[in-house]
Design a protein around this motif. Structure first.
Motif, mmCIF file in Angstrom:
data_model
loop_
_atom_site.group_PDB
_atom_site.id
_atom_site.type_symbol
_atom_site.label_atom_id
_atom_site.label_comp_id
_atom_site.label_asym_id
_atom_site.label_seq_id
_atom_site.Cartn_x
_atom_site.Cartn_y
_atom_site.Cartn_z
ATOM 1 N N LEU A 8 -14.827 -12.582 -1.437
ATOM 2 C CA LEU A 8 -15.001 -11.318 -0.741
ATOM 3 C C LEU A 8 -14.809 -10.137 -1.688
ATOM 4 O O LEU A 8 -15.540 -9.140 -1.620
ATOM 5 C CB LEU A 8 -14.019 -11.236 0.430
ATOM 6 C CG LEU A 8 -14.243 -10.138 1.469
ATOM 7 C CD1 LEU A 8 -15.689 -10.098 1.947
ATOM 8 C CD2 LEU A 8 -13.304 -10.346 2.647
ATOM 9 N N LEU A 9 -13.836 -10.231 -2.574
ATOM 10 C CA LEU A 9 -13.652 -9.176 -3.571
ATOM 11 C C LEU A 9 -14.902 -9.008 -4.419
ATOM 12 O O LEU A 9 -15.322 -7.884 -4.717
ATOM 13 C CB LEU A 9 -12.455 -9.507 -4.457
ATOM 14 C CG LEU A 9 -11.073 -9.280 -3.828
ATOM 15 C CD1 LEU A 9 -10.000 -10.029 -4.613
ATOM 16 C CD2 LEU A 9 -10.742 -7.789 -3.773
ATOM 17 N N ALA A 10 -15.517 -10.119 -4.783
ATOM 18 C CA ALA A 10 -16.740 -10.050 -5.587
ATOM 19 C C ALA A 10 -17.879 -9.411 -4.805
ATOM 20 O O ALA A 10 -18.642 -8.584 -5.331
ATOM 21 C CB ALA A 10 -17.138 -11.452 -6.055
ATOM 22 N N THR A 29 -4.975 -8.238 -6.909
ATOM 23 C CA THR A 29 -6.167 -7.713 -7.566
ATOM 24 C C THR A 29 -6.286 -6.202 -7.399
ATOM 25 O O THR A 29 -6.637 -5.484 -8.349
ATOM 26 C CB THR A 29 -7.425 -8.393 -6.999
ATOM 27 O OG1 THR A 29 -7.322 -9.808 -7.195
ATOM 28 C CG2 THR A 29 -8.685 -7.879 -7.683
ATOM 29 N N LEU A 30 -6.009 -5.709 -6.202
ATOM 30 C CA LEU A 30 -6.245 -4.300 -5.902
ATOM 31 C C LEU A 30 -5.011 -3.418 -6.085
ATOM 32 O O LEU A 30 -5.145 -2.191 -6.163
ATOM 33 C CB LEU A 30 -6.770 -4.159 -4.470
ATOM 34 C CG LEU A 30 -8.098 -4.877 -4.192
ATOM 35 C CD1 LEU A 30 -8.498 -4.716 -2.741
ATOM 36 C CD2 LEU A 30 -9.209 -4.368 -5.114
ATOM 37 N N ALA A 31 -3.843 -4.025 -6.151
ATOM 38 C CA ALA A 31 -2.603 -3.273 -6.393
ATOM 39 C C ALA A 31 -1.765 -4.026 -7.426
ATOM 40 O O ALA A 31 -0.663 -4.477 -7.142
ATOM 41 C CB ALA A 31 -1.825 -3.088 -5.100
ATOM 42 N N ILE A 67 0.827 -1.209 0.000
ATOM 43 C CA ILE A 67 0.000 0.000 0.000
ATOM 44 C C ILE A 67 0.856 1.252 0.000
ATOM 45 O O ILE A 67 0.518 2.259 -0.644
ATOM 46 C CB ILE A 67 -0.987 -0.042 1.174
ATOM 47 C CG1 ILE A 67 -2.022 -1.143 0.915
ATOM 48 C CG2 ILE A 67 -1.673 1.306 1.374
ATOM 49 C CD1 ILE A 67 -3.026 -1.343 2.011
ATOM 50 N N ALA A 68 1.994 1.200 0.689
ATOM 51 C CA ALA A 68 2.891 2.358 0.667
ATOM 52 C C ALA A 68 3.397 2.628 -0.745
ATOM 53 O O ALA A 68 3.555 3.782 -1.158
ATOM 54 C CB ALA A 68 4.069 2.121 1.611
ATOM 55 N N ALA A 69 3.619 1.566 -1.507
ATOM 56 C CA ALA A 69 4.178 1.718 -2.855
ATOM 57 C C ALA A 69 3.116 1.928 -3.925
ATOM 58 O O ALA A 69 3.356 2.622 -4.920
ATOM 59 C CB ALA A 69 5.013 0.484 -3.210
ATOM 60 N N ALA A 70 1.935 1.328 -3.752
ATOM 61 C CA ALA A 70 0.936 1.362 -4.829
ATOM 62 C C ALA A 70 -0.489 1.463 -4.293
ATOM 63 O O ALA A 70 -1.420 0.952 -4.915
ATOM 64 C CB ALA A 70 1.079 0.107 -5.697
ATOM 65 N N GLY A 71 -0.637 2.115 -3.176
ATOM 66 C CA GLY A 71 -1.965 2.249 -2.590
ATOM 67 C C GLY A 71 -2.792 3.323 -3.261
ATOM 68 O O GLY A 71 -2.326 4.038 -4.160
ATOM 69 N N ALA A 72 -4.025 3.444 -2.821
ATOM 70 C CA ALA A 72 -4.945 4.444 -3.367
ATOM 71 C C ALA A 72 -4.660 5.809 -2.755
ATOM 72 O O ALA A 72 -4.082 5.908 -1.674
ATOM 73 C CB ALA A 72 -6.383 4.033 -3.077
ATOM 74 N N ASN A 95 -7.624 2.347 1.181
ATOM 75 C CA ASN A 95 -6.523 1.508 1.651
ATOM 76 C C ASN A 95 -6.927 0.675 2.859
ATOM 77 O O ASN A 95 -6.543 -0.497 2.972
ATOM 78 C CB ASN A 95 -5.312 2.381 1.972
ATOM 79 C CG ASN A 95 -4.715 3.004 0.723
ATOM 80 O OD1 ASN A 95 -4.691 2.387 -0.336
ATOM 81 N ND2 ASN A 95 -4.237 4.230 0.836
ATOM 82 N N ASN A 96 -7.718 1.244 3.764
ATOM 83 C CA ASN A 96 -8.251 0.439 4.858
ATOM 84 C C ASN A 96 -9.119 -0.687 4.329
ATOM 85 O O ASN A 96 -9.117 -1.807 4.863
ATOM 86 C CB ASN A 96 -9.074 1.312 5.809
ATOM 87 C CG ASN A 96 -8.238 2.275 6.616
ATOM 88 O OD1 ASN A 96 -8.415 3.496 6.512
ATOM 89 N ND2 ASN A 96 -7.328 1.776 7.432
#
Length: 408
Positions: free
Chosen positions: A139-141, A99-101, A48-53, A59-60
């Motif tokens: 959960l992502l779905a 998936t998210l990053a 998250i530090a490198a490629a977070g929103a 991010n939470n």
């Protein structure tokens, strides 16, 4: 996991890294057991530090999905062997983060290969990894289109009027209001965004309102003659992102719980971030329900047209303080699941006070400093801060009380 399948997982890892992973420690070097919970905590934080929103709540949400998926995989196989559990944790968080990053896929694949490389081949490893991935995908779905992507979080907001007391864009940038969309995002456990909405802020001109404004005017001014150096230092330390500032305290809690079952430690991380997401949704609901102007707007309109706060004011309403709702939520979760005090002192730093550290032995002091800091920064009233901490604690208590719903 079979040798053949492990080879497929490792295939994407660069040759030099792969050789290091497979070679193991040099002969004669004592090995220390790897704490897989801390290992994947750090992987998540670094990702998250490198490629977070650009939006904190997003991010939470990423943490919440990954660690909740891992918690479900572990809870539903409570009697499984350690290889199963460790593979499940790694695979669930890996699947979520890839998936998210996606920009960090190479590093994440490397991290997964490292973890699986330590786990003995076999049915437990294979089943654990499969369960972790399955829970993450499900959960992502289920969280798709939940309104917590950056564009939805920062949906446009225009103040309805310029009447006294109503929030207006603040100097020096006069940026549009942010986080307006949070209020209609999908919570994890709240029944509705306004479930714990506090009563309105003090009426304009009331004794409490006047006391609040006088305190900020004196102690929060850029050129304050009443704020001490120690108070200025506290304001500077806590001016940074709440997400960043609380990443280390949560890690301390996970480390302190090292003797507890892996599932409990995973749930601690998951519930911390579930509570944080729900708290931020409740915070935005309250902020935009009341739309109370910031101290800088109030003071320039009624007392001193040149008044300037110590720190620039964030672009959203005063009541309640988002920093203190976050800290109240964090305090409640950590106190409920770890205890009010730590076994030994812990030290944290701040992105807005480089090189400075502070040492604590509990979680409540962090909240107390946040309450004071926002006043001394000149960006919130004390009422907005104290009400915020109370709101955060209430949402987090609801999270803990209803946690069973997340893991059944």
């Amino acid at each position: 996991m079979t040798t053949q399948r492990k080879a497929l997982v490792l295939a994407a890892v660069p040759a030099l890294i792969l050789s290091t992973v497979l070679a193991g420690p040099a002969a004669g070097t004592p090995t220390q057991p790897v704490d897989v919970a801390l290992e994947w905590y750090d992987v998540t934080a670094n990702t998250i530090a490198a490629a977070g929103a650009p939006t904190q709540v997003t991010n939470n949400r990423t943490w919440a999905i990954g660690w909740l998926a891992a918690g479900r995989a572990l809870t539903r196989s409570a009697a499984a062997a350690t290889p199963y559990k460790e593979a499940a944790l790694a695979a669930a968080v890996h699947e979520t983060l890839v998936t998210l990053a996606p920009a960090r896929k190479t590093q994440l694949d490397e991290a997964l290969a490292t973890t699986l490389g330590r786990i003995p081949d076999g049915a437990d490893e294979t089943a654990g990894a499969a369960a972790g991935r399955q829970q993450a995908k499900a959960l992502l779905a289920s969280r798709a289109n939940d309104g917590l992507d950056p564009a939805a979080v920062n949906a446009p907001f225009s103040p309805p009027s310029t009447s006294p007391g109503v929030w207006q864009p603040t100097p020096p940038t006069y940026s549009p209001g942010t986080q307006y969309g949070n209020r209609v995002a999908k919570p994890f456990l709240l029944k509705a965004a306004d479930q714990f909405r506090p009563g309105p802020p003090p009426a304009l001109g009331s004794p409490r309102y006047n006391r609040d404004l006088a305190e900020v005017r004196a102690d929060g001014a850029l050129a304050s003659t009443t704020r001490t150096q120690a108070q200025t230092d506290t304001a500077q330390f806590w001016y940074g992102s709440s997400y960043v500032l609380y990443t280390e305290p949560l890690r301390v809690a996970v480390a302190e719980a090292v003797r507890r079952p892996l599932a409990e430690r995973v749930k601690l991380v998951a519930l911390f971030h579930v509570a944080s997401v729900d708290t931020q949704i409740a915070t935005s609901d309250t902020k935009y329900a009341y739309q109370r102007w910031r101290p800088v707007t109030a003071l320039r309109a009624t007392v001193d047209a040149q008044w300037t706060p110590l720190h620039n004011t964030p672009a959203h309403p005063d009541y309640p303080s988002g920093h203190t709702t976050y800290s109240g939520s964090a305090e409640q979760v950590l106190t409920a699941l770890v205890g009010p005090r730590t076994a030994k002192p812990y030290t944290i730093g701040s992105p807005t006070a480089p090189g400075v550290t502070r040492t604590y032995t509990d979680w409540r002091q962090l909240t107390a400093e946040n309450v004071d800091a926002r006043v001394w920064s000149g960006i919130h009233t004390r009422t907005a801060d104290t009400v915020g901490a109370t709101l955060g604690r209430a949402v987090a208590a609801h999270t803990i009380q209803n946690a069973y719903k997340l893991f059944r």
